[in-house]
Design a protein around this motif. Sequence first.
Motif, short mmCIF file in Angstrom:
data_model
loop_
_atom_site.label_atom_id
_atom_site.label_comp_id
_atom_site.label_asym_id
_atom_site.label_seq_id
_atom_site.Cartn_x
_atom_site.Cartn_y
_atom_site.Cartn_z
N GLN A 16 13.98 -8.01 0.81
CA GLN A 16 14.25 -8.05 2.25
C GLN A 16 12.97 -8.29 3.05
N LEU A 17 11.86 -7.82 2.51
CA LEU A 17 10.59 -7.93 3.25
C LEU A 17 9.71 -9.04 2.68
N SER A 18 10.32 -10.02 2.09
CA SER A 18 9.57 -11.10 1.43
C SER A 18 8.70 -11.91 2.39
N ASP A 19 9.05 -11.91 3.68
CA ASP A 19 8.26 -12.67 4.64
C ASP A 19 7.10 -11.87 5.22
N ARG A 20 6.94 -10.60 4.80
CA ARG A 20 5.88 -9.74 5.35
C ARG A 20 4.56 -9.95 4.59
N GLU A 21 3.46 -9.98 5.33
CA GLU A 21 2.14 -10.12 4.71
C GLU A 21 1.65 -8.81 4.11
N LEU A 22 2.09 -7.71 4.71
CA LEU A 22 1.60 -6.40 4.29
C LEU A 22 2.74 -5.40 4.38
N ILE A 23 2.90 -4.56 3.35
CA ILE A 23 3.96 -3.56 3.33
C ILE A 23 3.34 -2.18 3.11
N THR A 35 0.05 8.59 9.91
CA THR A 35 -1.09 7.78 9.47
C THR A 35 -0.67 6.34 9.21
N ILE A 36 0.49 6.15 8.59
CA ILE A 36 1.01 4.80 8.34
C ILE A 36 1.22 4.06 9.65
N ALA A 37 1.77 4.77 10.64
CA ALA A 37 2.00 4.13 11.95
C ALA A 37 0.69 3.70 12.59
N VAL A 85 0.86 -1.19 0.00
CA VAL A 85 0.00 0.00 0.00
C VAL A 85 0.89 1.23 0.00
N HIS A 86 0.79 2.05 -1.05
CA HIS A 86 1.58 3.27 -1.16
C HIS A 86 0.77 4.45 -0.63
N PHE A 87 1.42 5.31 0.12
CA PHE A 87 0.78 6.52 0.62
C PHE A 87 1.46 7.72 -0.01
N VAL A 88 0.69 8.53 -0.74
CA VAL A 88 1.23 9.69 -1.43
C VAL A 88 0.47 10.94 -0.97
N SER A 96 4.98 -1.82 -9.32
CA SER A 96 5.38 -3.03 -8.62
C SER A 96 4.66 -4.24 -9.20
N LYS A 97 5.33 -5.37 -9.19
CA LYS A 97 4.71 -6.62 -9.63
C LYS A 97 3.80 -7.18 -8.54
N GLU A 98 3.98 -6.65 -7.32
CA GLU A 98 3.14 -7.09 -6.20
C GLU A 98 1.73 -6.53 -6.36
N SER A 99 0.74 -7.20 -5.74
CA SER A 99 -0.61 -6.65 -5.70
C SER A 99 -0.58 -5.42 -4.81
N SER A 100 -0.97 -4.29 -5.36
CA SER A 100 -0.79 -3.04 -4.62
C SER A 100 -1.90 -2.05 -4.94
N GLU A 101 -1.97 -1.02 -4.11
CA GLU A 101 -2.84 0.12 -4.40
C GLU A 101 -2.25 1.36 -3.75
N THR A 102 -2.73 2.51 -4.19
CA THR A 102 -2.19 3.79 -3.73
C THR A 102 -3.27 4.61 -3.05
N ILE A 103 -2.92 5.19 -1.91
CA ILE A 103 -3.84 6.02 -1.14
C ILE A 103 -3.31 7.46 -1.15
#
Length: 412
Positions: A290-297, A232-234, A219-222, A321-328
């Motif tokens: 590096q964060l390959s084991d994370r469920e959510l980034i 907000t991310i925290a 999830v990208h925050f812009v 990104s090749k990952e499933s993602s969205e931008t907020i």
Amino acid sequence: MRVKRYVVDALPEAVSMIRTELGKDAVILNTKELKIGGFMGMFRKKKIEVIAAIESAPANAAPQRQASPEVNAAAMQILQSMQRSSAAALDAESPVIPPIPAPAPAPPAQNQIENLRVEREQFIINEIRDLRQYMVQLSKQQKESSLYSEQMLELKERLIDQEMSSEWIDRLMQAVHDKQTELQTEFAKDQLWSEAAKMLEEWIRPFVGHAIDPNARVVHFVGPTGVGKTTTIAKLAAEQTIKFSRKVGFITSDTYRIAAVDQLRTYANILNIPLEVVVSQPDLTKAYKQLSDRELIYMDTAGRNFRSELHVSEVNSLLQSKESSETILVLSLTAKTKDMAAVAEQFAKYGVRKVLFTKLDETSVYGSIFNLIMNFELLPTYLAAGQTVPDDIERFRVQTYIQLLLGDSSHE
């Protein structure tokens, strides 16, 4: 036909005299610049000769409709302003006659004379345009005063104070008025507020109910600088780790703002969340590994002047990104509505529709949310207020928002 000649310092002065003596239906037939007075052909002052006329009214003609006192007062005020400005311009052009005759000054260059003429004409055009706009606004206000009840005018004033777009205010007022006409009644204040709330809810309901996609891994925050993206991310990360026991990771590309990385690292340490710092696209690939084991980034991006399309495209290049993602898109409610709209328009070009609003506790004006939702079809996700992590953030609820927008009718 009645014809009269005027010799004045400036055209606005003649307009005022013609209006007073001949009436508003008089027409100017001719204008001509004159030079009169002076000493031995020198120091002559410029005057304007104006020929005006009006047709004599037949004996059985109907009396002319008189403008309202408010319109006459507004017209006279603007004409007097025109007279003062034009007189000041003429005084500045005319030399002061000295006690002892002196040699005549050199005539001004032709282009200077032309510039002065153009400036005078533009001044008159601007004043007439402002007068017309004022007359239109005054006419609109008079129409509304006769058409709308006192309660409806109070509602409109509330929405103006909330900085709701005039287009949507007019639509709402017309809708409420049509509803009263249909029911052949006039709403009491509480009923009026209730009907307005129902209509507003009906309008924005199709855009409400969206949250961050639970299937998105990244999830990208812009958003612009200072809107509260990091905090907000925290808050959201704390909710995911504490309430839902998800393994969350942080990425930040905000290396422009002083201590931005340190701020997110502090939250990461408290929540026991790994953090990766990236500067370019290759760094981003390494961070995902590096964060390959994370469920959510959650990815924090740099705040820039996003009124510039160049800055928007720079940030957008990091979001691929090749990952499933969205931008907020994160926007602060303390910003000007016009600036928020400019930012939203830039990101809308890249398909960003979900928005999160921050700093709810630092303002009492909420109309910008409605404007952005309706004008850009944005999908509100969360409302954040305060700095407390993980509290001070909640899902966007349409009824709660409309209550903030309209306020309590009993306290209006």
